[in-house]
Design an enzyme around this catalytic site. Structure first.
Site, PDB file in Angstrom:
ATOM      1  N   ASP A   1       1.134  -7.629   2.360  1.00  9.11           N
ATOM      2  CA  ASP A   1       1.293  -6.197   2.093  1.00  9.11           C
ATOM      3  C   ASP A   1       2.765  -5.803   1.920  1.00  9.11           C
ATOM      4  O   ASP A   1       3.355  -5.166   2.780  1.00  9.11           O
ATOM      5  CB  ASP A   1       0.649  -5.408   3.248  1.00  9.11           C
ATOM      6  CG  ASP A   1       0.320  -3.984   2.841  1.00  9.11           C
ATOM      7  OD1 ASP A   1       0.859  -3.502   1.835  1.00  9.11           O
ATOM      8  OD2 ASP A   1      -0.486  -3.343   3.551  1.00  9.11           O
TER       9      ASP A   1
ATOM     10  N   HIS B   1       0.824  -1.217   0.000  1.00  6.56           N
ATOM     11  CA  HIS B   1       0.000   0.000   0.000  1.00  6.56           C
ATOM     12  C   HIS B   1       0.853   1.261   0.000  1.00  6.56           C
ATOM     13  O   HIS B   1       0.364   2.337  -0.335  1.00  6.56           O
ATOM     14  CB  HIS B   1      -1.049  -0.010   1.125  1.00  6.56           C
ATOM     15  CG  HIS B   1      -0.560   0.347   2.484  1.00  6.56           C
ATOM     16  ND1 HIS B   1      -0.233  -0.577   3.446  1.00  6.56           N
ATOM     17  CD2 HIS B   1      -0.358   1.556   3.072  1.00  6.56           C
ATOM     18  CE1 HIS B   1       0.138   0.037   4.549  1.00  6.56           C
ATOM     19  NE2 HIS B   1       0.067   1.338   4.354  1.00  6.56           N
TER      20      HIS B   1
ATOM     21  N   SER C   1       3.926   2.279   8.425  1.00  8.59           N
ATOM     22  CA  SER C   1       3.703   1.292   7.380  1.00  8.59           C
ATOM     23  C   SER C   1       5.017   0.992   6.685  1.00  8.59           C
ATOM     24  O   SER C   1       5.740   1.917   6.311  1.00  8.59           O
ATOM     25  CB  SER C   1       2.716   1.823   6.350  1.00  8.59           C
ATOM     26  OG  SER C   1       1.434   1.523   6.770  1.00  8.59           O
TER      27      SER C   1
HETATM   28  N1  ARG Z   1      -4.613   0.688   7.345  1.00  9.78           N
HETATM   29  C1  ARG Z   1      -3.320   0.643   6.759  1.00  9.78           C
HETATM   30  C2  ARG Z   1      -2.662   2.028   6.870  1.00  9.78           C
HETATM   31  O1  ARG Z   1      -3.171   2.866   7.508  1.00  9.78           O
HETATM   32  C3  ARG Z   1      -3.358   0.129   5.368  1.00  9.78           C
HETATM   33  C4  ARG Z   1      -3.996   1.026   4.372  1.00  9.78           C
HETATM   34  C5  ARG Z   1      -4.009   0.563   2.951  1.00  9.78           C
HETATM   35  N2  ARG Z   1      -5.007  -0.423   2.694  1.00  9.78           N
HETATM   36  C6  ARG Z   1      -6.286  -0.168   2.331  1.00  9.78           C
HETATM   37  N3  ARG Z   1      -7.076  -1.180   2.232  1.00  9.78           N
HETATM   38  N4  ARG Z   1      -6.756   1.023   2.071  1.00  9.78           N
HETATM   39  O2  ARG Z   1      -1.980   2.579   6.094  1.00  9.78           O
END
Ligand code: ARG
Length: 731
Positions: free
Chosen positions: A234, A95, A665
């Site tokens: 991821d 991501h 991340s």
């Molecule tokens: N929650 C994670 C973060 O804050 C992953 C975000 C990306 N994934 C998504 N499904 N939008 O960055």
């Protein structure tokens, strides 16, 4: 190892347990909270060692020799990445590389959908604006920053003096360095009770090397996002390139893979409950020490309204994306971004509610107040009332500002019109043309027009009590919205009609016409740009926000910040048992903890490790978020797990008690020896309030197990040639 007769082993370990228990401090559970400055990590080493850590502070951060810090980068300014080979190979989250993967994707070469694997160095894909930044050194510069600051100064004067000092320090630090690649950041800690200097080195040639299909890299999609149990692969791979001299350089085909000072060793031993883990990366922003009114505003006003606005946008995007594969790609990254915070805010509000954060803070504040009064220190006695007063002044402006960001600026056309004009003025027509090209690659007018209508309707509804913070002077706007009277339309709340006229008449919804406009003589182009109805509509909002909202916010925040500085000192005195760490501010931090499950609700316990079995349980070709590649099904059917098998399956994700935040991340999750166990990529739903309050019973970070990453690289990506670059140790 000491050999103990079998019969004695049990009682011996019991003895250790009891002994341990006696030595434990009164509130042991809090041990994992905190994001620590690498330079000052020495103070935490004893606790880390107690949890199993086997390295020293110098291994984490040193200016004298290569160490873990030299393998960590701030990736693209918003994520973390780490170096995992001697040839500049870098790993981060899928991501985090999503924008780049998407940018290289077309319907014919859909790397988002199918994944991407460069087979040779020549196939690695350059990324125009992507940068990675290493921290070269940090220093406590509090004294230098505060030089000449006196107690008599007003906050504005003080700020002026500090800024001047910062400039001097920064100039000195950068002497003889190329500012294109080196920068100095001097950032406050504890609301300006301390200041730290960060000398950064930025690389500007970073190429995409590999990414799994989204059905692996984003498995579970926005359905599973922010949640456990999780099964997302991821990760994505990039490579840093440097000039022939191994120094940072602009992109050039002649650049060479960067030989970093340090790269991480990978451990394939995996994790057990209770194992020590450490996360090293760039958390963005936390607010651990804010007063209760700030949290009340967040959960009662800000979050619910932002969530409402984003629900409107997401509904439109989801519907249109489902209709057309090209639109699905165009809006993939935008949708993920909008959805991510939308979902986090919901978890955060719930978590704050469940943890009783507001009540706890109010209680703390009243105990503090009594203490302050008994101490007789005027400065402390008046603190909370003064801060509360400032909060009540701040709130309407804060709210308006957030609504501008989440409604007006969330309309793509309006944001584009505004930024195009400023890019044109600041950087000239060539850059503006480039920006326009990027904009139209991912622009789908029907989505935007509908979103305009919905957001403006909602915006005018919630801003009604704050009408003085709306632009009044819309006289110019009205003559230009072809439908005529803007004020009448907004008064009548006829945003459908306004949308129709705006999107019909603005040149900026049309790629070809926009390019024609930008190709004109510069002065003419600019004047036509400024006459475009989209610009005429947005500009009064931009000005109102800048002149009447942001200026006020800055003023009040300065006053508030002054008081927060005292507040930090005061609570350190008042709560002298507590360990304080500076709020996250996108600087490099260390956080540590152990692998632990948790109980999300009564009668439910989550285990800390997920496996490929869970992927197969979720797999469903009918559901976009859970539709895995056929190749993975085939591998599973014959259980072809190869080297990456453990206990008959493949581990996928795990959770631990590390205190992380957005920006973490892609951060490496390291074991007691500093070897790479996995990549941090998320937090659990029940614990997303950890930016405000870290509750050790439910706050967990989520990581993808490096063995799953290697499994996917080998079996799905057929990228053995990349695996050969890595240093893998079996324990
Ligand atoms: N929650 C994670 C973060 O804050 C992953 C975000 C990306 N994934 C998504 N499904 N939008 O960055």
């Amino acid at each position: 190892m000491l050999r103990i007769p079998k019969s004695l082993r049990l009682s011996f370990s019991c003895f250790i347990l009891i002994f341990h228990f006696l030595l434990m401090p009164a509130v042991p559970a809090l041990a994992d909270e905190g994001m620590w400055l690498p330079m000052l990590i020495q103070q935490k080493i004893p606790q880390m060692q107690e949890l199993g850590f086997r390295l020293t502070a110098e291994d984490i951060y040193s200016v004298n020799r290569a160490c873990l810090k030299d393998a960590i980068v701030h990736f693209g300014g918003g994520c973390t990445g780490e170096i995992i080979s001697a040839e500049g190979l870098l790993i981060t989250n899928h991501h985090c590389g999503y924008g780049q993967i998407q940018a290289h994707s077309t319907v014919e070469h859909d790397y988002l959908k199918d994944g991407f694997w460069a087979r040779t160095r020549q196939e690695e894909l350059p990324n125009k604006t992507l940068t990675v930044t290493f921290l070269r050194k940090m220093e406590d510069v509090t004294q230098q920053v505060l030089e000449g600051v006196t107690a008599q100064m007003s906050e504005v004067e003080r700020q002026g003096q500090i800024e001047a000092n910062i400039k001097t320090i920064s100039e000195l630090t950068l002497q003889g360095l190329d500012r294109k690649f080196y920068s100095a950041r001097i950032a406050p800690a504890y609301y300006g009770n301390q200041y730290f200097l960060y000398l950064n080195e930025t690389f500007r040639d970073v190429r995409l090397v590999g990414a799994p299909p989204s059905s692996i890299g984003k498995f579970g999609g926005d359905t599973d996002n922010w949640m456990w149990p999780r099964h997302t692969g991821d990760f994505s791979l990039f490579r840093i390139y440097a000039g022939q001299d191994n120094q940072p350089a602009d992109y050039s085909p002649d650049n060479m893979p960067y030989r970093a000072r340090y790269h991480l060793t990978i451990s394939t031993k995996g994790v057990q409950p209770g194992d020590f883990t450490m996360v090293y990366g760039y958390p963005g922003r936390t607010q651990q020490y804010v007063l209760s009114p700030a949290v009340e505003y967040l959960v009662n006003r800000s979050n619910p309204q932002k969530i409402r606005l984003r629900t409107l946008r997401l509904d439109v995007m989801n519907r249109e994306q489902a209709k057309d594969p090209a639109v699905r790609i165009q809006y993939a990254n935008k949708n993920a971004g909008v959805s991510n915070s939308w979902k986090k805010w919901q978890g955060e509000s719930r978590g704050i509610h469940n943890a009783g954060t507001i009540g706890k803070k109010q209680d703390f504040e009243s105990r503090f107040q009594k203490w302050a009064e008994s101490s007789g220190r005027h400065e402390y006695i008046t603190l909370i009332p003064a801060m509360k007063e400032l909060y009540s002044q701040l709130e309407p402006y804060m709210f308006a500002s957030e609504m501008y960001a989440e409604a007006v600026m969330a309309v793509e056309l309006l944001r584009f019109a505004s930024t195009l004009e400023s890019t044109f003025v600041r950087n000239g027509p060539a850059r503006a043309t480039e920006a326009a090209r990027a904009f139209f690659k991912d622009y789908y007018k029907p989505i935007d027009q509908e979103i305009f209508e919905l957001l403006f309707t909602e915006f005018y509804r919630v801003m009604e009590p704050l009408a003085h913070l709306l632009p009044k002077d819309t006289a110019e706007v009205q003559s230009l919205t072809a439908a005529g009277d803007f004020e009448q339309l907004t008064a009548a709340k006829d945003f459908a009609q306004l949308a129709a006229s705006l999107y019909n008449t603005s040149v900026l919804t049309d790629h070809r016409k926009t390019m024609e406009l930008l190709a004109k003589d510069s002065a003419l182009a600019l004047s036509q740009l400024r006459e475009d109805p989209a610009f005429r509509l947005v500009d009064p909002f931009v000005r109102k926000n800048k002149d009447h909202i942001q200026t006020r916010i800055t003023e009040i925040s300065l006053d508030l910040n002054l008081l927060y500085r005292t507040w930090m000192q005061a609570i350190m005195e008042f709560d002298s048992e507590r360990i304080f760490y500076p709020d996250a501010n996108s600087t490099l931090r260390v956080t540590y903890g152990t692998v632990q499950g948790y109980s999300p609700v009564d009668a439910v316990t989550y285990m800390p490790v997920s496996t490929i079995e869970g992927i197969m349980q979720k797999d469903d070709p009918q559901v976009f978020d859970y539709d895995i590649p056929q190749s993975l099904r085939n591998i599973y059917a014959v259980r072809d797990f190869g080297h990456w098998e453990s206990n008959g399956t493949v581990p996928v994700c795990f959770i631990a008690t590390n205190h992380t935040s957005g920006g973490n991340s892609g951060s490496p999750v390291l074991n007691a020896d500093g070897h790479l166990l996995g990549l941090n990529f998320d937090r659990v739903w029940e614990g997303t309030m950890s930016d405000i309050e870290f509750d050790p019973s439910v706050c967990r970070n989520i990581s993808v197990d490096i063995r799953y990453v290697l499994f996917i690289m080998e079996k799905i990506g057929k990228a053995d040639y990349l695996i050969e670059e890595l240093d893998i140790c079996e324990d």
